[in-house]
Write an enzyme that holds these catalytic residues in place. Structure first.
Site, PDB file in Angstrom:
ATOM      1  N   LYS A  22       8.938  19.027  10.810  1.00  0.00           N
ATOM      2  CA  LYS A  22       7.880  18.904  10.049  1.00  0.00           C
ATOM      3  C   LYS A  22       6.794  17.539  11.084  1.00  0.00           C
ATOM      4  O   LYS A  22       5.594  17.528  10.857  1.00  0.00           O
ATOM      5  CB  LYS A  22       8.510  18.057   8.881  1.00  0.00           C
ATOM      6  CG  LYS A  22       6.925  17.499   7.758  1.00  0.00           C
ATOM      7  CD  LYS A  22       7.506  16.786   7.082  1.00  0.00           C
ATOM      8  CE  LYS A  22       7.914  15.136   6.473  1.00  0.00           C
ATOM      9  NZ  LYS A  22       7.299  13.963   6.954  1.00  0.00           N
ATOM     10  N   ASN A  23       7.276  16.932  11.279  1.00  0.00           N
ATOM     11  CA  ASN A  23       6.372  15.149  11.832  1.00  0.00           C
ATOM     12  C   ASN A  23       5.899  15.852  13.790  1.00  0.00           C
ATOM     13  O   ASN A  23       4.817  15.131  13.749  1.00  0.00           O
ATOM     14  CB  ASN A  23       7.219  13.644  12.573  1.00  0.00           C
ATOM     15  CG  ASN A  23       7.811  13.234  10.789  1.00  0.00           C
ATOM     16  OD1 ASN A  23       6.995  14.191   9.604  1.00  0.00           O
ATOM     17  ND2 ASN A  23       8.631  12.512  11.521  1.00  0.00           N
ATOM     18  N   CYS A 116       3.092   2.897   0.626  1.00  0.00           N
ATOM     19  CA  CYS A 116       3.756   3.724   0.328  1.00  0.00           C
ATOM     20  C   CYS A 116       4.987   3.555  -0.030  1.00  0.00           C
ATOM     21  O   CYS A 116       5.116   2.298   0.405  1.00  0.00           O
ATOM     22  CB  CYS A 116       4.098   4.559   0.929  1.00  0.00           C
ATOM     23  SG  CYS A 116       5.047   4.651   2.136  1.00  0.00           S
ATOM     24  N   ARG A 121       2.518   0.016   5.386  1.00  0.00           N
ATOM     25  CA  ARG A 121       2.036   1.151   6.338  1.00  0.00           C
ATOM     26  C   ARG A 121       0.669   1.219   6.533  1.00  0.00           C
ATOM     27  O   ARG A 121      -0.108   1.626   6.473  1.00  0.00           O
ATOM     28  CB  ARG A 121       2.485   2.086   5.868  1.00  0.00           C
ATOM     29  CG  ARG A 121       4.204   2.574   5.890  1.00  0.00           C
ATOM     30  CD  ARG A 121       4.295   3.567   5.770  1.00  0.00           C
ATOM     31  NE  ARG A 121       4.674   4.628   6.073  1.00  0.00           N
ATOM     32  CZ  ARG A 121       5.005   6.297   6.813  1.00  0.00           C
ATOM     33  NH1 ARG A 121       5.681   6.611   5.469  1.00  0.00           N
ATOM     34  NH2 ARG A 121       5.289   6.233   7.948  1.00  0.00           N
ATOM     35  N   PRO A 122      -0.065  -0.215   7.893  1.00  0.00           N
ATOM     36  CA  PRO A 122      -1.406   0.019   7.707  1.00  0.00           C
ATOM     37  C   PRO A 122      -1.697   0.842   8.657  1.00  0.00           C
ATOM     38  O   PRO A 122      -0.707   1.534   9.193  1.00  0.00           O
ATOM     39  CB  PRO A 122      -1.733  -1.231   8.113  1.00  0.00           C
ATOM     40  CG  PRO A 122      -0.187  -1.859   8.251  1.00  0.00           C
ATOM     41  CD  PRO A 122       0.498  -1.732   7.696  1.00  0.00           C
ATOM     42  N   ILE A 123      -2.816   1.291   8.615  1.00  0.00           N
ATOM     43  CA  ILE A 123      -3.553   1.580   9.838  1.00  0.00           C
ATOM     44  C   ILE A 123      -4.626   1.207  10.946  1.00  0.00           C
ATOM     45  O   ILE A 123      -5.440   2.492  12.356  1.00  0.00           O
ATOM     46  CB  ILE A 123      -4.368   2.994   8.950  1.00  0.00           C
ATOM     47  CG1 ILE A 123      -5.147   3.254   8.383  1.00  0.00           C
ATOM     48  CG2 ILE A 123      -3.052   3.932   8.612  1.00  0.00           C
ATOM     49  CD1 ILE A 123      -6.314   4.247   8.690  1.00  0.00           C
ATOM     50  N   ASP A 124      -4.212  -0.453  10.983  1.00  0.00           N
ATOM     51  CA  ASP A 124      -4.867  -0.687  11.676  1.00  0.00           C
ATOM     52  C   ASP A 124      -5.134  -0.340  13.023  1.00  0.00           C
ATOM     53  O   ASP A 124      -6.253  -0.856  14.056  1.00  0.00           O
ATOM     54  CB  ASP A 124      -4.878  -2.075  11.307  1.00  0.00           C
ATOM     55  CG  ASP A 124      -3.227  -3.193  11.379  1.00  0.00           C
ATOM     56  OD1 ASP A 124      -2.442  -2.128  11.533  1.00  0.00           O
ATOM     57  OD2 ASP A 124      -2.769  -3.411  12.621  1.00  0.00           O
ATOM     58  N   ASP A 307      14.615   7.018  10.140  1.00  0.00           N
ATOM     59  CA  ASP A 307      13.902   8.296   8.852  1.00  0.00           C
ATOM     60  C   ASP A 307      15.846   8.721   9.092  1.00  0.00           C
ATOM     61  O   ASP A 307      16.067   9.891   8.322  1.00  0.00           O
ATOM     62  CB  ASP A 307      13.225   9.519   9.310  1.00  0.00           C
ATOM     63  CG  ASP A 307      11.870   9.183   9.502  1.00  0.00           C
ATOM     64  OD1 ASP A 307      11.145   8.206   8.755  1.00  0.00           O
ATOM     65  OD2 ASP A 307      10.720  10.025   9.997  1.00  0.00           O
ATOM     66  N   ARG A 399       9.442  17.458   0.787  1.00  0.00           N
ATOM     67  CA  ARG A 399       8.343  16.918   1.044  1.00  0.00           C
ATOM     68  C   ARG A 399       8.704  18.434   2.768  1.00  0.00           C
ATOM     69  O   ARG A 399       7.924  17.994   3.113  1.00  0.00           O
ATOM     70  CB  ARG A 399       7.827  15.607   1.335  1.00  0.00           C
ATOM     71  CG  ARG A 399       6.685  15.420   0.062  1.00  0.00           C
ATOM     72  CD  ARG A 399       6.302  14.359  -0.149  1.00  0.00           C
ATOM     73  NE  ARG A 399       5.846  14.011   1.114  1.00  0.00           N
ATOM     74  CZ  ARG A 399       6.423  12.724   2.043  1.00  0.00           C
ATOM     75  NH1 ARG A 399       7.111  11.509   1.227  1.00  0.00           N
ATOM     76  NH2 ARG A 399       6.143  11.993   3.546  1.00  0.00           N
TER      77      ARG A 399
HETATM   78  C1  UD1 Z   1       5.657   8.271  11.580  1.00  0.00           C
HETATM   79  C2  UD1 Z   1       6.728   9.358  11.072  1.00  0.00           C
HETATM   80  C3  UD1 Z   1       7.700   8.944   9.680  1.00  0.00           C
HETATM   81  C4  UD1 Z   1       8.602   7.789  10.337  1.00  0.00           C
HETATM   82  C5  UD1 Z   1       8.506   6.921  11.226  1.00  0.00           C
HETATM   83  C6  UD1 Z   1       8.607   6.001  12.319  1.00  0.00           C
HETATM   84  C7  UD1 Z   1       4.939  11.435  10.502  1.00  0.00           C
HETATM   85  C8  UD1 Z   1       4.789  12.200  10.156  1.00  0.00           C
HETATM   86  N1  UD1 Z   1       5.971  10.195  10.228  1.00  0.00           N
HETATM   87  O1  UD1 Z   1       4.778   8.033  10.566  1.00  0.00           O
HETATM   88  O2  UD1 Z   1       8.007  10.158   9.012  1.00  0.00           O
HETATM   89  O3  UD1 Z   1       9.624   7.435   9.731  1.00  0.00           O
HETATM   90  O4  UD1 Z   1       7.115   7.885  12.386  1.00  0.00           O
HETATM   91  O5  UD1 Z   1       9.676   6.563  13.470  1.00  0.00           O
HETATM   92  O6  UD1 Z   1       5.479  11.481  12.463  1.00  0.00           O
HETATM   93  N2  UD1 Z   1       2.326   0.283  11.963  1.00  0.00           N
HETATM   94  C9  UD1 Z   1       1.055  -0.759  11.936  1.00  0.00           C
HETATM   95  N3  UD1 Z   1      -0.262  -0.346  11.807  1.00  0.00           N
HETATM   96  C10 UD1 Z   1      -0.324   0.406  12.294  1.00  0.00           C
HETATM   97  C11 UD1 Z   1       0.219   1.913  13.017  1.00  0.00           C
HETATM   98  C12 UD1 Z   1       1.941   1.313  12.280  1.00  0.00           C
HETATM   99  O7  UD1 Z   1       1.477  -2.157  11.484  1.00  0.00           O
HETATM  100  O8  UD1 Z   1      -1.572   0.508  12.631  1.00  0.00           O
HETATM  101  C13 UD1 Z   1       3.948  -0.071  11.699  1.00  0.00           C
HETATM  102  C14 UD1 Z   1       4.367   0.143  10.500  1.00  0.00           C
HETATM  103  O9  UD1 Z   1       3.708  -0.348   9.676  1.00  0.00           O
HETATM  104  C15 UD1 Z   1       5.525   0.187  10.798  1.00  0.00           C
HETATM  105  C16 UD1 Z   1       5.453   0.836  12.108  1.00  0.00           C
HETATM  106  O10 UD1 Z   1       3.674   0.636  13.059  1.00  0.00           O
HETATM  107  O11 UD1 Z   1       6.336  -0.880  10.576  1.00  0.00           O
HETATM  108  C17 UD1 Z   1       5.900   2.205  12.919  1.00  0.00           C
HETATM  109  O12 UD1 Z   1       5.119   3.063  12.668  1.00  0.00           O
HETATM  110  P1  UD1 Z   1       4.842   4.408  12.837  1.00  0.00           P
HETATM  111  O13 UD1 Z   1       4.965   4.194  13.800  1.00  0.00           O
HETATM  112  O14 UD1 Z   1       2.850   4.252  12.558  1.00  0.00           O
HETATM  113  O15 UD1 Z   1       5.081   5.603  11.630  1.00  0.00           O
HETATM  114  P2  UD1 Z   1       4.806   6.628  11.208  1.00  0.00           P
HETATM  115  O16 UD1 Z   1       3.833   7.404  12.096  1.00  0.00           O
HETATM  116  O17 UD1 Z   1       3.445   6.428   9.851  1.00  0.00           O
END
Ligand code: UD1
Length: 420
Positions: A22-23, A116, A121-124, A307, A399
């Site tokens: 899926k990922n 969530c 889970r920010p996207i900064d 995961d 999902r």
């Molecule tokens: C992806 C996977 C999810 C998995 C996760 C960690 C997909 C669709 N999802 O999620 O199944 O659990 O990797 O292996 O592939 N973070 C920030 N700022 C950001 C982005 C991330 O602080 O802009 C932090 C997150 O809150 C978290 C860490 O970085 O603590 C890792 O998150 P991230 O690798 O981004 O997870 P996803 O890509 O959302």
């Protein structure tokens, strides 16, 4: 609403085929936004998240079809660059349209995913990297409004934290950017590697694939020619079935897997006493005399995957002694602890560490799925619990697990999908 009814305890036996990841499929589907022609992808898992992403691409104006694990997407007819809240709230990974839309069209509007069940889970980091590549980013009414009228420019990006979808977004953005982008502290997950490999085969020069430093030479806005390809096997689905074999102390074989991607889990299962044999694309787990306790710390790949944390915790309830589980990636990823406790597990929680005392006799109960992987932990616990377990809110499971009840039934589990 559907729920699962599982009767235990039950030994498993036989062989199960693992679906596509899926990922990996999610970013690979958004790759269609960078393609000149329709793309065809095989081994796409038929799970809700994939169908949601295809719906999102269709909402943008793309033409898509999805039959028998094969998806085709044509983005030539895309006439909108807005990923709206209604879809993004269903699936955070919709954020994977941000990089591709912006790099192709020079502007886009993507709803912010918000927090969530497992954390904020920010996207900064995604946004900061796009700004360094020349994008203007505004947050208005819950949307990321991104513009780059003259296209994105290659840049040096250093991620403060390793982010999987962040790396994928920037890799896809960089593929059509003007000039070379270097990403430091990039994610090394197999899903990121496959994305880079497909881009590489499509004429985008990428160095350092699979390493922490990736260099991408952008096409300068030219759309790509992407040949048909097949999605890699789902290492998390595979890991879940390995834990199903382990928790029931049964012999089962997984087919269509990439054993290399499961090294950290296999090494933990070995240390717990399980004998595991591998071929190039299959793994067999055999029962052991006594399941030993084990400690894990979740980390980025190739470390132990977050995961798999919940499923591994379910397994630890059957291990002899105390197992310490340290969750390092997400601040709130222990929602399954209270539900496992309702089934009789003895788990002590302090901040980001859970200590599981085993072995405990689990008993069937009505339990609630809280997120995707927490739900699969409850399924595993139900396989060894005495009596009937009913798992509610299984839309979380749908999902990410293709035909879960069919696959487990074929291994001998007594599992049924019913409606409330
Ligand atoms: C992806 C996977 C999810 C998995 C996760 C960690 C997909 C669709 N999802 O999620 O199944 O659990 O990797 O292996 O592939 N973070 C920030 N700022 C950001 C982005 C991330 O602080 O802009 C932090 C997150 O809150 C978290 C860490 O970085 O603590 C890792 O998150 P991230 O690798 O981004 O997870 P996803 O890509 O959302």
């Amino acid at each position: 609403m559907d729920f699962l009814e599982i009767k235990g305890p039950q030994k498993l036996h036989g062989k199960v085929a693992i679906s596509g990841a899926k990922n990996a499929a999610l970013p690979l589907l958004t790759l269609a936004l960078l393609s000149r022609r329709p793309i065809k992808i095989d081994n796409v898992p038929n799970v809700a998240d994939v169908r949601t992403l295809l719906q999102l691409l269709e909402n943008l104006g793309a033409v898509q079809s999805f039959t028998e694990n094969s998806a085709t997407v044509d983005t030539n007819s895309v006439n909108s660059t807005c990923a709206n809240y209604d879809i993004v709230r269903k699936m955070r990974a919709s954020i994977l349209t941000l990089g591709p839309l912006l790099t192709r069209f020079g502007h886009c509007e993507v709803s912010l995913p918000g927090g969530c069940a497992i954390g904020q889970r920010p996207i900064d980091l995604h946004l900061k990297a796009l700004e360094i590549m020349g994008a203007n980013i505004d947050i208005r009414q819950g949307y990321v409004i991104a513009t780059a009228p003259n296209g994105l420019k290659g840049a040096n990006i250093v991620f403060d934290k390793i982010t999987v979808t962040g790396s994928e977004n920037i890799i896809m953005a960089a593929a059509l950017a003007h000039g070379t982008t270097v990403i430091s502290n990039a994610a090394k997950e197999p899903e990121v590697v496959q994305l880079c490999e497909i881009l590489n085969k499509s004429g985008v020069e990428i160095k350092g694939i699979g390493s922490a430093e990736i260099e991408i030479k952008g096409s300068g806005g030219r759309l790509l020619d992407i040949a048909d390809f097949s999605v890699i096997a789902d290492r998390i689905e595979a890991g879940t079935y390995l834990c199903a074999g382990a928790i029931t102390n049964s012999e089962i074989t997984l087919a269509n897997v990439i054993p290399e991607h499961l090294k950290s889990l296999i090494s933990k299962l070995n240390s717990m006493g399980f004998e595991i044999s591998k071929t190039q694309n299959s793994i067999t787990i055999k029962p052991c005399k006594k399941i030993l306790s084990a400690d894990i710390e979740t980390l980025e790949y190739p470390g132990f995957p977050t995961d798999m944390q919940a499923q591994f915790m379910a397994l630890c309830t059957q291990a002899d002694g105390a197992s310490v589980i340290d969750e390092r990636l997400f601040e709130n990823r222990f929602m399954h602890v209270s539900e496992l406790s309702r089934m009789g597990a003895n788990i002590k929680l302090t901040s980001h560490t859970a200590t599981v005392y085993g072995p405990t006799k689990l008993t069937g109960a009505d339990v609630m799925a809280t997120d995707l992987r927490a739900s699969s932990a409850l399924v595993l616990a139900a396989l060894v619990a005495e009596g009937t377990t009913r798992i509610h809110r299984i839309y979380h499971l749908d999902r990410g697990y293709e035909n879960l009840e069919g696959k487990l039934s074929s291994l001998g589990a007594k599992i049924k999908r019913l409606s409330e």
